[in-house]
Design an enzyme around this catalytic site. Structure first.
Site, PDB file in Angstrom:
ATOM      1  N   ARG A   1       0.843  -1.203   0.000  1.00 27.38           N
ATOM      2  CA  ARG A   1       0.000   0.000   0.000  1.00 27.38           C
ATOM      3  C   ARG A   1       0.876   1.250   0.000  1.00 27.38           C
ATOM      4  O   ARG A   1       0.519   2.276  -0.564  1.00 27.38           O
ATOM      5  CB  ARG A   1      -0.974   0.016   1.187  1.00 27.38           C
ATOM      6  CG  ARG A   1      -1.740   1.313   1.306  1.00 27.38           C
ATOM      7  CD  ARG A   1      -3.092   1.238   2.011  1.00 27.38           C
ATOM      8  NE  ARG A   1      -3.130   0.377   3.176  1.00 27.38           N
ATOM      9  CZ  ARG A   1      -2.510   0.631   4.331  1.00 27.38           C
ATOM     10  NH1 ARG A   1      -1.798   1.713   4.505  1.00 27.38           N
ATOM     11  NH2 ARG A   1      -2.606  -0.227   5.330  1.00 27.38           N
TER      12      ARG A   1
ATOM     13  N   TYR B   1     -11.028  20.410 -14.959  1.00 23.04           N
ATOM     14  CA  TYR B   1     -11.558  19.048 -14.977  1.00 23.04           C
ATOM     15  C   TYR B   1     -12.703  18.932 -13.962  1.00 23.04           C
ATOM     16  O   TYR B   1     -12.541  19.235 -12.784  1.00 23.04           O
ATOM     17  CB  TYR B   1     -10.443  18.053 -14.656  1.00 23.04           C
ATOM     18  CG  TYR B   1     -10.913  16.637 -14.711  1.00 23.04           C
ATOM     19  CD1 TYR B   1     -11.232  16.030 -15.922  1.00 23.04           C
ATOM     20  CD2 TYR B   1     -11.086  15.900 -13.548  1.00 23.04           C
ATOM     21  CE1 TYR B   1     -11.683  14.733 -15.974  1.00 23.04           C
ATOM     22  CE2 TYR B   1     -11.528  14.592 -13.588  1.00 23.04           C
ATOM     23  CZ  TYR B   1     -11.829  14.021 -14.801  1.00 23.04           C
ATOM     24  OH  TYR B   1     -12.290  12.729 -14.839  1.00 23.04           O
TER      25      TYR B   1
ATOM     26  N   ASP C   1      -2.058  20.697 -13.583  1.00 21.74           N
ATOM     27  CA  ASP C   1      -2.632  19.507 -14.198  1.00 21.74           C
ATOM     28  C   ASP C   1      -2.260  19.565 -15.675  1.00 21.74           C
ATOM     29  O   ASP C   1      -2.836  20.334 -16.438  1.00 21.74           O
ATOM     30  CB  ASP C   1      -4.152  19.485 -13.996  1.00 21.74           C
ATOM     31  CG  ASP C   1      -4.806  18.242 -14.617  1.00 21.74           C
ATOM     32  OD1 ASP C   1      -4.165  17.577 -15.452  1.00 21.74           O
ATOM     33  OD2 ASP C   1      -5.975  17.958 -14.266  1.00 21.74           O
TER      34      ASP C   1
ATOM     35  N   LYS D   1      -4.871   8.824 -19.288  1.00 24.14           N
ATOM     36  CA  LYS D   1      -5.060   9.453 -20.598  1.00 24.14           C
ATOM     37  C   LYS D   1      -3.826   9.218 -21.480  1.00 24.14           C
ATOM     38  O   LYS D   1      -3.551   8.096 -21.815  1.00 24.14           O
ATOM     39  CB  LYS D   1      -5.374  10.933 -20.383  1.00 24.14           C
ATOM     40  CG  LYS D   1      -6.437  11.187 -19.283  1.00 24.14           C
ATOM     41  CD  LYS D   1      -7.800  10.651 -19.640  1.00 24.14           C
ATOM     42  CE  LYS D   1      -8.813  10.707 -18.485  1.00 24.14           C
ATOM     43  NZ  LYS D   1      -9.002  12.012 -17.878  1.00 24.14           N
TER      44      LYS D   1
END
Ligand SMILES: *Cc1c(COP(=O)(O)O)cnc(C)c1O
Length: 387
Positions: free
Chosen positions: A52, A104, A177, A202
């Site tokens: 994790r 976004y 971003d 993406k």
């Protein structure tokens, strides 16, 4: 491979030239272990404890991305949203942050709902206008300026260098971003940003087959190093950790990043120019068009193309836009972007009330098909929608 001696195309194509010491394998294995052996004397000399927090499956993809963005360290996340929200969650309640009005949609939603309830003071501004930023920023109080360029779904452009200068003068950090530009076209850290974020889902992955996110940082001072450690802790504790197979897919996808992004950008430019003056088109929104908002800034900070994303506003309003999407055959009606296949989406339907997306807007993600085929398909869809 000495990354200082070769171009980023070579770094991406060979994933930094990694070869397995034991087997001489040219592609890495997929490490799936969730846990690691402790030494008999109770130490963890491998540096690995539990997946994790960290995973050897991340090592190569993080190293490649770090080189492509010219950063000092990179972290993979379970999604673009996990990466972006980790940056904000490593702040403290009461901190003031500035973000764009047009950005976004899911992140904007999270900022306005979750983050504000958690105690962040979030203010949305017209980020692409430096004068607006200058008057909104609160010296000593604003901790973070967040920008997205080109920004969903209008593809407005924000000047990264100018924004960084204003943020830094006020004692704030800048996060970008850069999902849409990808490291192929823009490296925000070299323009003064402190953190760059990618929805690796993406262009980095590039094949519509994984959900992933990434952050790359420039640890320019101790305060930035401390924030980065906190971001790393957020990933480990909140568990926005990527899976091993996704990390492997991401590394494979990045090998062709430069070919894909350049092809998509060249086709998007052609499509934008073709439909800019068209009987059934109200407007094309694309930073590569000379009349577009921010074209001059984009020409400076995007190198080698203006990206694969554009929007088409259909003449005839919402009904004509939805009918056009209904008639495409080669383009696929789906959300997301940055894959090999071209996608079309009526954004206002996805975003709902409060969206800045005009009702007549179709968002186009240009893939790597033949540009002529994509143009012909849109031509016939527009003709049928307006028949
Ligand atoms: C998709 C996207 C995100 C979110 O990424 P996920 O992997 O879907 O969580 C963030 N920013 C931009 C610009 C995006 O396109």
């Amino acid at each position: 491979m000495d990354p200082k001696k070769v171009r980023p195309e070579s770094i991406a194509a060979q994933a930094l030239g990694w070869v397995d010491d034991k087997t001489r394998a040219i592609t890495p294995p997929i490490h799936v272990s969730s846990t690691y052996l402790r030494d008999p004397d109770n130490q963890y000399r491998s540096g690995r404890v539990y997946a994790r927090a960290d995973n050897p499956a991340f090592d190569q993809a993080e190293a490649v991305l770090c080189q492509l963005e010219q950063g000092s360290s990179a972290l993979l996340f379970a999604s673009g949203m996990a990466a972006a929200t980790a940056v904000f969650q490593a702040l403290s309640p009461g901190d003031h942050v500035l973000a764009p009005k047009v950005m976004y949609w899911s992140l904007r939603n999270w900022l306005m709902n979750f983050a504000t309830h958690w105690g962040l003071q979030v203010e949305l501004i017209d980020m692409h206008d430096p004068a607006v930023l200058q008057s909104a920023i609160r010296p000593g109080k604003t901790r973070l300026v967040w920008l997205e360029t080109p920004a969903n779904p209008l593809w407005s452009i924000t000047d990264i260098s100018a924004t960084a200068a204003i943020a830094h003068a006020a004692g704030a950090r800048l996060a970008v971003d850069s999902t849409v530009a990808s490291p192929v076209l823009t490296q925000p850290l070299t323009l003064g940003a402190d953190i760059v974020m990618h929805a690796a889902t993406k262009y980095l992955g590039g094949h519509s087959d994984l959900i992933a996110g990434a952050l790359v940082v420039r640890e320019s001072d101790d305060a930035m190093r401390a924030w980065w450690q906190k971001i790393r802790m957020v990933r480990a504790q909140l568990g926005g950790t990527l899976g091993s197979f996704e990390a492997w897919l991401l590394l494979r996808g990045m090998r062709t990043l430069y070919l894909r992004v350049r092809q998509a950008s060249a086709s998007a430019q052609r499509i934008a120019e073709h439909f800019a003056q068209h009987a059934h088109v109200e407007a094309i929104l694309y930073p590569g068009l000379p009349g577009a908002q921010g074209h001059a800034v984009a020409a400076r900070q995007m190198v080698g193309g203006f990206g694969g994303m554009l929007s088409l506003r259909a003449k005839g309003g919402e009904a004509a836009a939805i009918a056009t999407a209904a008639h495409v055959e080669l383009w696929k009606r789906a959300t997301s972007l940055g894959g090999t296949e071209s996608l079309v989406e009526h954004r206002a339907s996805v975003e709902g009330a409060g969206t800045p997306a005009p009702a007549d807007l179709l968002r186009l993600s240009v893939g790597i098909e033949d540009a002529g085929d994509l143009i012909a398909d849109l031509e016939q869809a527009l003709a049928r929608a307006h028949a």
